[in-house]
Structures are given as C-alpha cells and as structure tokens.
Write an enzyme that holds these catalytic residues in place. Structure first.
Site, PDB file in Angstrom:
ATOM      1  N   HIS A 218       5.660   5.811  11.353  1.00  0.00           N
ATOM      2  CA  HIS A 218       5.122   5.675   9.987  1.00  0.00           C
ATOM      3  C   HIS A 218       4.100   6.801   9.785  1.00  0.00           C
ATOM      4  CE1 HIS A 218       3.732   4.100   6.286  1.00  0.00           C
ATOM      5  NE2 HIS A 218       3.471   2.846   6.623  1.00  0.00           N
TER       6      HIS A 218
ATOM      7  N   LYS B 210      26.217  -2.916  -3.163  1.00  0.00           N
ATOM      8  CA  LYS B 210      27.683  -2.726  -3.205  1.00  0.00           C
ATOM      9  C   LYS B 210      28.185  -2.070  -1.931  1.00  0.00           C
ATOM     10  CE  LYS B 210      27.433  -1.871  -8.194  1.00  0.00           C
ATOM     11  NZ  LYS B 210      27.549  -0.789  -9.197  1.00  0.00           N
TER      12      LYS B 210
ATOM     13  N   ARG C  20       0.793  -1.221   0.000  1.00  0.00           N
ATOM     14  CA  ARG C  20       0.000   0.000   0.000  1.00  0.00           C
ATOM     15  C   ARG C  20       0.827   1.274   0.000  1.00  0.00           C
ATOM     16  NH1 ARG C  20      -2.931  -3.916   1.560  1.00  0.00           N
ATOM     17  NH2 ARG C  20      -0.959  -4.437   2.516  1.00  0.00           N
ATOM     18  N   THR C  21       1.846   1.316   0.836  1.00  0.00           N
ATOM     19  CA  THR C  21       2.573   2.578   0.967  1.00  0.00           C
ATOM     20  C   THR C  21       3.249   2.942  -0.356  1.00  0.00           C
ATOM     21  OG1 THR C  21       2.878   2.115   3.300  1.00  0.00           O
ATOM     22  CG2 THR C  21       4.237   3.846   2.368  1.00  0.00           C
TER      23      THR C  21
ATOM     24  N   ARG D   5      11.515   3.909   2.883  1.00  0.00           N
ATOM     25  CA  ARG D   5      11.193   2.938   3.929  1.00  0.00           C
ATOM     26  C   ARG D   5      12.469   2.183   4.251  1.00  0.00           C
ATOM     27  NH1 ARG D   5       6.119  -1.074   4.086  1.00  0.00           N
ATOM     28  NH2 ARG D   5       5.248   0.872   4.876  1.00  0.00           N
TER      29      ARG D   5
HETATM   30  C1  NCD Z   1       2.131  -1.107   8.006  1.00  0.00           C
HETATM   31  C2  NCD Z   1       3.632  -0.955   8.110  1.00  0.00           C
HETATM   32  O1  NCD Z   1       4.360  -1.147   7.129  1.00  0.00           O
HETATM   33  O2  NCD Z   1       4.073  -0.606   9.193  1.00  0.00           O
HETATM   34  N1  NCD Z   1       1.723  -1.321   6.684  1.00  0.00           N
HETATM   35  C3  NCD Z   1       1.407  -0.237   5.905  1.00  0.00           C
HETATM   36  O3  NCD Z   1       2.242   0.601   5.621  1.00  0.00           O
HETATM   37  N2  NCD Z   1       0.124  -0.079   5.527  1.00  0.00           N
HETATM   38  C4  NCD Z   1       1.560  -2.082   8.946  1.00  0.00           C
HETATM   39  C5  NCD Z   1       2.108  -3.456   8.966  1.00  0.00           C
HETATM   40  O4  NCD Z   1       2.989  -3.814   8.188  1.00  0.00           O
HETATM   41  O5  NCD Z   1       1.630  -4.227   9.798  1.00  0.00           O
END
Ligand code: NCD
Length: 317
Positions: A139, A90, A61-62, A111
């Site tokens: 997040h 590398k 999703r992100t 991320r």
């Molecule tokens: C979450 C995350 O990556 O922290 N997912 C997301 O971004 N929607 C929640 C999760 O992974 O449980």
C-alpha cells in the site's frame, strides 16, 4: 518556493515504494510541504485532468483523500467504490477494465483484493496506475502518508527507532512501510506481534536481512516502548483471516492505552493508517503524541503532490 518536480516521475506507475528512488520520494515530500504552506496556489493546476478511482475493496481515507486531492487541484474524478455496479459484475477482466478507463481518464487509482492486481493492470495501461492497496501485499501511498508525517513531526528518517505493532502478517501498510524505511541509514525496527501475525518471510529475507537492517521480533509492546521514536499501530485484518475463531482470539491482543503511553518517550509519536478498531483506546486521542488524524490529513497533501508528479504538471512559480 517553486522547486522543480522530478520529470522522471512523469507517466510512471506506483505499485510499490521501490518504484521511486529515495531522491524522487524526498522531492514529493518537498512538494507536499509547499502545498501545505500555500494550498490556494495549486487550486487550478489540474484543470481539465481526470482521475479514475477503481475500488474493488472498501475504503474511506484512501479513496476520499485521492478524490479530495484531485478536486483541490482543480481536476475531476470518476470511478466506482462498489464494483458490482460496473461491468466487473459481468465478468470483465481487470486489464480490459483499465484499457477502457484509459480512454477516459489521465490516471487511475486501483484498490484490489488480489495481490498484484494493480501491477497487472499497470502492464496493460497507457496511463499511470497507482496501487491503493492490493490484498495483504502493499500500500505505497499509505507509506507516503506515513513518511510525510514522520518527516514533519520528527524532521527525517535517519537513526530512528520504529516499533510496528499488531497484524504484521496481513497488514499491507506495514510491508510497504518497512520496505521504504529500509532505504534510510540507521533505521531500526521492533516488530511487535503474536507468533501467528509475524511479518511475512519475504519481508524478513528480501528487505530486512538483505539490507542488513537491525530488527527484533517481540511479543510484548511494553518491553520496547521506552526506546521508540515512532510507534506504528495496525488493525488486525479480519477480512484476510481464514477463520473467525482465530480472528476473535487475536483481535484484542494489543490495546494501546494511557497506561502504556506512560512508558513511552515524551517525544514519541503514534501513527495508525486507520481505520482503528480496538487497538488504540480513545483516551489516547487526546495525547499530543497521537498524530493519526494529522496523518490522515497529510495523506491528502502527499497525494496532491503525487498526482502532479505523475501527470508531469509544473509547480507554479
Ligand atoms: C489501511 C488499508 O487499507 O490497508 N487503510 C488505509 O488505507 N488507511 C489499513 C487497514 O485497513 O487496516
């Protein structure tokens, strides 16, 4: 129509929710509301702009919602979701990677498995950096997604009773969510988790106690269910556990099902950042109170608003 975007957000990075004031955050939601009403008005507004997505950890999703957001604004996207195909393999440092990316792109979404990774990158970056999740820490754009959904479904944040359930220790979305909601009047939290997965001490002390936020820590979901306006379910974060036995013992500790939903208010809403594993039975998906897929869609709209604000793009009139 045509509300103005706060120019104070132009060029900023978003590492944790407190990087934006309550007013700036609300202005983003106002813009997201306008985008939802007339998305076609925004379809070329980011023409010629480039977003880079650097994903050192898995995501659906992100990453897709950021990419979809930029493409729906008429911009373009570059990036990786498999760091082993880039110079990371590398041994390149995160700050060298970001100093390179900024030669090509106008903003970067990162991320990273290390807590503080995106923060470190933002310090050596000449472009805005968005934290798309750093280890078990924060997040913030998931929080924007969660909050926009609450605003749409419940009308606002004041005087709401929120239950967070599951892995509150490693669940970064829960940490950012508590941090952001603690800035509103009358918010109360019920923190539902087993002993082993209670919220980290820094959240308890530096966010909840410091701001005098009423909260209770409980073990059983059923005990608080009838009082909740919002129930935020989370996944047990397998990848952050030190051993598999602990994960197996705790993974199915909460399973929200139709039976438990009978104990909730008729206007309660259920949020989940997704992905879901076992913590919500599929039968709950048909309950009108389950809004987690709407929430995933809202995530794209709020990220469209965020990209516009950080790039300093004017709202069309
Ligand atoms: C979450 C995350 O990556 O922290 N997912 C997301 O971004 N929607 C929640 C999760 O992974 O449980």
């Amino acid at each position: 129509m045509g509300m103005t975007i706060p120019t104070s957000l132009k060029g900023k990075s978003l590492i944790e929710p407190s990087d934006f004031s309550v007013e700036e955050t609300e202005a983003l939601f106002d813009l997201a509301d306008e985008i939802i009403k007339a998305p076609e008005k925004y379809s070329e507004i980011c023409k010629g702009r480039l977003l880079a997505t650097l994903f050192y950890e898995p995501s659906t999703r992100t990453r897709f919602s950021f990419e979809a957001a930029m493409l729906r604004l008429g911009g373009q996207v570059i990036g990786f979701s498999e760091p082993n195909t880039s110079s990371v393999a590398k041994g390149e440092s995160l700050s060298d990677t970001i100093r390179t990316i900024e030669c090509y792109a106008d903003l970067a979404v990162i991320r990273h498995h290390k807590e503080g990774g995106p923060k470190v990158a933002s310090l050596s970056a000449g472009i805005p950096v968005i934290n798309a999740g750093d280890g078990g820490h924060q997040h913030p754009t998931q929080t924007l997604t969660d909050m926009l959904t609450i605003r749409i479904e419940k009308g606002g944040f004041e005087n709401i009773n929120i239950g967070l359930c599951g892995d509150l220790k490693f669940g970064r979305t829960a940490h950012s969510f508590i941090k952001a909601l603690s800035r509103y009047r009358g918010v109360k939290f019920a923190l539902i988790s087993p002993e082993e997965l209670m919220i980290p001490e820094y959240v308890r002390k530096e966010v909840l106690l410091k701001n005098d936020i009423p909260f209770m820590e409980v073990r059983r979901l059923q005990d608080v269910m009838p009082d909740l306006d919002v129930l935020y379910m989370t996944r047990v974060q397998r990848e952050r556990f030190f051993n598999e036995e602990d994960y197996i013992r705790l993974k199915d500790i909460y399973i929200l099902d139709a039976e438990k939903m009978r104990g909730a208010r008729s206007d309660m809403i259920v949020l989940h950042p997704l992905p879901r594993v076992n913590e919500i039975a599929e039968e709950v998906d048909h309950d009108p109170r389950a809004v987690y897929f709407k929430q995933a869609k809202n995530g794209m709209y709020v990220r469209m608003a965020l990209i516009m604000a950080l790039l300093g793009i004017e709202n069309p009139r």
